[in-house]
Design an enzyme around this catalytic site. Sequence first.
Site, PDB file in Angstrom:
ATOM      1  N   GLY A   1       0.814  -1.209   0.000  1.00 36.62           N
ATOM      2  CA  GLY A   1       0.000   0.000   0.000  1.00 36.62           C
ATOM      3  C   GLY A   1       0.843   1.251   0.000  1.00 36.62           C
ATOM      4  O   GLY A   1       2.047   1.207   0.270  1.00 36.62           O
TER       5      GLY A   1
ATOM      6  N   THR B   1      -2.926  -2.880   6.941  1.00 33.82           N
ATOM      7  CA  THR B   1      -2.251  -2.119   5.891  1.00 33.82           C
ATOM      8  C   THR B   1      -3.030  -0.826   5.640  1.00 33.82           C
ATOM      9  O   THR B   1      -2.455   0.260   5.558  1.00 33.82           O
ATOM     10  CB  THR B   1      -2.163  -2.940   4.597  1.00 33.82           C
ATOM     11  OG1 THR B   1      -1.346  -4.088   4.839  1.00 33.82           O
ATOM     12  CG2 THR B   1      -1.565  -2.131   3.472  1.00 33.82           C
TER      13      THR B   1
ATOM     14  N   HIS C   1       6.246   7.208   9.571  1.00 36.77           N
ATOM     15  CA  HIS C   1       6.645   5.936  10.185  1.00 36.77           C
ATOM     16  C   HIS C   1       7.215   6.208  11.575  1.00 36.77           C
ATOM     17  O   HIS C   1       7.905   7.220  11.789  1.00 36.77           O
ATOM     18  CB  HIS C   1       7.670   5.212   9.315  1.00 36.77           C
ATOM     19  CG  HIS C   1       7.074   4.684   8.055  1.00 36.77           C
ATOM     20  ND1 HIS C   1       7.736   4.707   6.845  1.00 36.77           N
ATOM     21  CD2 HIS C   1       5.856   4.123   7.814  1.00 36.77           C
ATOM     22  CE1 HIS C   1       6.954   4.176   5.918  1.00 36.77           C
ATOM     23  NE2 HIS C   1       5.810   3.820   6.479  1.00 36.77           N
TER      24      HIS C   1
ATOM     25  N   THR D   1       5.905   8.828  20.900  1.00 33.57           N
ATOM     26  CA  THR D   1       6.274   7.553  20.275  1.00 33.57           C
ATOM     27  C   THR D   1       7.743   7.294  20.560  1.00 33.57           C
ATOM     28  O   THR D   1       8.582   8.155  20.311  1.00 33.57           O
ATOM     29  CB  THR D   1       6.036   7.570  18.754  1.00 33.57           C
ATOM     30  OG1 THR D   1       6.711   8.708  18.196  1.00 33.57           O
ATOM     31  CG2 THR D   1       4.560   7.655  18.433  1.00 33.57           C
TER      32      THR D   1
ATOM     33  N   HIS E   1      -0.892   7.638   7.344  1.00 30.69           N
ATOM     34  CA  HIS E   1      -0.081   8.547   6.507  1.00 30.69           C
ATOM     35  C   HIS E   1      -0.948   9.644   5.899  1.00 30.69           C
ATOM     36  O   HIS E   1      -0.567  10.810   5.855  1.00 30.69           O
ATOM     37  CB  HIS E   1       0.570   7.775   5.358  1.00 30.69           C
ATOM     38  CG  HIS E   1       1.748   6.949   5.753  1.00 30.69           C
ATOM     39  ND1 HIS E   1       2.799   7.441   6.490  1.00 30.69           N
ATOM     40  CD2 HIS E   1       2.064   5.650   5.467  1.00 30.69           C
ATOM     41  CE1 HIS E   1       3.716   6.492   6.650  1.00 30.69           C
ATOM     42  NE2 HIS E   1       3.290   5.398   6.052  1.00 30.69           N
TER      43      HIS E   1
ATOM     44  N   ASP F   1       9.961  10.567  14.243  1.00 28.82           N
ATOM     45  CA  ASP F   1       8.708  10.843  13.539  1.00 28.82           C
ATOM     46  C   ASP F   1       8.040  12.166  13.901  1.00 28.82           C
ATOM     47  O   ASP F   1       6.957  12.459  13.401  1.00 28.82           O
ATOM     48  CB  ASP F   1       7.723   9.690  13.763  1.00 28.82           C
ATOM     49  CG  ASP F   1       7.300   9.565  15.227  1.00 28.82           C
ATOM     50  OD1 ASP F   1       7.890  10.266  16.083  1.00 28.82           O
ATOM     51  OD2 ASP F   1       6.378   8.779  15.504  1.00 28.82           O
TER      52      ASP F   1
ATOM     53  N   HIS G   1      -2.664   1.644   8.512  1.00 29.55           N
ATOM     54  CA  HIS G   1      -1.355   2.296   8.416  1.00 29.55           C
ATOM     55  C   HIS G   1      -1.377   3.392   7.342  1.00 29.55           C
ATOM     56  O   HIS G   1      -0.934   4.521   7.575  1.00 29.55           O
ATOM     57  CB  HIS G   1      -0.322   1.212   8.080  1.00 29.55           C
ATOM     58  CG  HIS G   1       1.065   1.676   7.816  1.00 29.55           C
ATOM     59  ND1 HIS G   1       2.092   1.533   8.725  1.00 29.55           N
ATOM     60  CD2 HIS G   1       1.629   2.253   6.726  1.00 29.55           C
ATOM     61  CE1 HIS G   1       3.213   2.010   8.224  1.00 29.55           C
ATOM     62  NE2 HIS G   1       2.963   2.456   6.992  1.00 29.55           N
ATOM     63  N   GLU G   2      -1.911   3.064   6.176  1.00 35.86           N
ATOM     64  CA  GLU G   2      -1.892   4.031   5.069  1.00 35.86           C
ATOM     65  C   GLU G   2      -2.800   5.233   5.364  1.00 35.86           C
ATOM     66  O   GLU G   2      -2.467   6.367   5.005  1.00 35.86           O
ATOM     67  CB  GLU G   2      -2.297   3.358   3.763  1.00 35.86           C
ATOM     68  CG  GLU G   2      -1.356   2.257   3.300  1.00 35.86           C
ATOM     69  CD  GLU G   2       0.096   2.694   3.177  1.00 35.86           C
ATOM     70  OE1 GLU G   2       0.361   3.909   3.025  1.00 35.86           O
ATOM     71  OE2 GLU G   2       0.987   1.822   3.244  1.00 35.86           O
TER      72      GLU G   2
ATOM     73  N   TRP H   1       9.621   5.180  13.135  1.00 40.69           N
ATOM     74  CA  TRP H   1      11.080   5.339  13.236  1.00 40.69           C
ATOM     75  C   TRP H   1      11.591   6.490  12.363  1.00 40.69           C
ATOM     76  O   TRP H   1      12.795   6.711  12.269  1.00 40.69           O
ATOM     77  CB  TRP H   1      11.793   4.029  12.876  1.00 40.69           C
ATOM     78  CG  TRP H   1      11.720   3.667  11.437  1.00 40.69           C
ATOM     79  CD1 TRP H   1      12.675   3.899  10.477  1.00 40.69           C
ATOM     80  CD2 TRP H   1      10.652   3.001  10.737  1.00 40.69           C
ATOM     81  NE1 TRP H   1      12.263   3.453   9.243  1.00 40.69           N
ATOM     82  CE2 TRP H   1      11.015   2.895   9.382  1.00 40.69           C
ATOM     83  CE3 TRP H   1       9.402   2.502  11.136  1.00 40.69           C
ATOM     84  CZ2 TRP H   1      10.192   2.304   8.428  1.00 40.69           C
ATOM     85  CZ3 TRP H   1       8.581   1.908  10.181  1.00 40.69           C
ATOM     86  CH2 TRP H   1       8.964   1.825   8.856  1.00 40.69           C
TER      87      TRP H   1
END
Length: 432
Positions: free
Chosen positions: A196, A247, A260, A276, A254, A271, A250-251, A262
């Site tokens: 994705g 997935t 992300h 986090t 964004h 990030d 997560h997308e 990290w």
Amino acid sequence: MNKIILFSALFLSFSSFSQQIHKCGTHEAMQYQETLNPGYLQQVNEVFSRAKDHQNQDRSTVYTIPVVVHVVYNNADENIPDSVIFNQIQVLNDSYGYTNPDTLNLRDTFNTIVGTTNIQFELATIGPDGNTTTGITRTQTDITEFGDIGFLTGDMSGVERIKSTANGGEDPWDQSRYLNIWVADMSVLGFTALMGYATPPDGLSNWPAGSTDGMSDGVVVQYQAFGNNNPIPLDPGTGAIDFRGRTCVHEVGHYLGLRHIWGDGDCTQQDGIDDTPNAVENSQTYGCDSLPQNTCVDNIGILGDLPNMYENYMDYSSEHCQVAFTLGQRDLMRGVIETDRWDLIDNYPALTVSENNPLNLNDYPNPSNGNITVSGLKGTNTIEIYANNGQLINNINSTESDISINELPAGIYFIRISNSNGVVTKKLSVIK
Ligand SMILES: [Zn+2]
């Protein structure tokens, strides 16, 4: 001979690439857009900063985002049934509402920094033409796979065809009013390459007309990765990918501005979210318990140095590990909705701010000459005016029904009105 060597090298690249399917192409997509429109990444960062600085104390108003799912298929397997789409919407709502049962798997150390985002999703019931809709489009295409060799070198134009009717996909609905999610096959030469990708909020409405091209706003998900009840397994032999509909979670993260966990870098590149834990990328091939435990030093307030948070939806950990967003991520996503993606909420007929105390911002001219009157207010209201860079430049608490604000200089502003019944944010263009 050279061609054979070149092809062999590319094929080997594919082979190694496909052995570990690329979980997310958002970072690559952003780099691609930067090559098309230099300054794009800076613009994305500015939107992020504005959303983060948008200090809204109200985290309880539920924002419901209307979604249209575009199924673009070449064969019956790719034409996923409605039941998978309904399931994916449910997974989104459970994940963003922190109501998924496997939140029990969250390690106790994170209990105080996670929770509901109060962001929800629903298939659109009113289409762009004003008529009722299922919120699902289905388009049969001649294109057998939308991935192409260019993806290996960061060229996203192949998969972007999914978003264009003229190129074998399906055009988006008004991207300021709907979250467009496309589901299609992004394979490359038969290999499943990418699960994705998404476009982050980029403030493109502030760019001069016609100055940008390239990616089309929204989320794309590989068809086997959609939903938690998908009947089509991913290609055997490409790794034990464990799909749970995350997935798409997560997308959409964004799409709502999250990076992300990290920061797409080492311990020094994070990030931008305060709670986090600093980390490096966790691979989806690890189980939750065998992941590296604490790869970067951080200091999360009184919690101190926390371990890597493989439970976070914005990690690359296996989907059965992912169960939570942090409160900092919640605030960032809500900040994005309240600034850059406000039209998703504001223009949709399903939104009810208040029935007995409507907040009406339609009375002032837009674009404006800088002299603004907000009228029809009831009760006690807080009116905040933010500059385009997120700076709060005016804050008025008033019980007046009409409020006049004079002499704003030329520019783009966000006017946010809140009372006990709700909140409305409007973008205002002042032209002198
Ligand atoms: Zn990602």
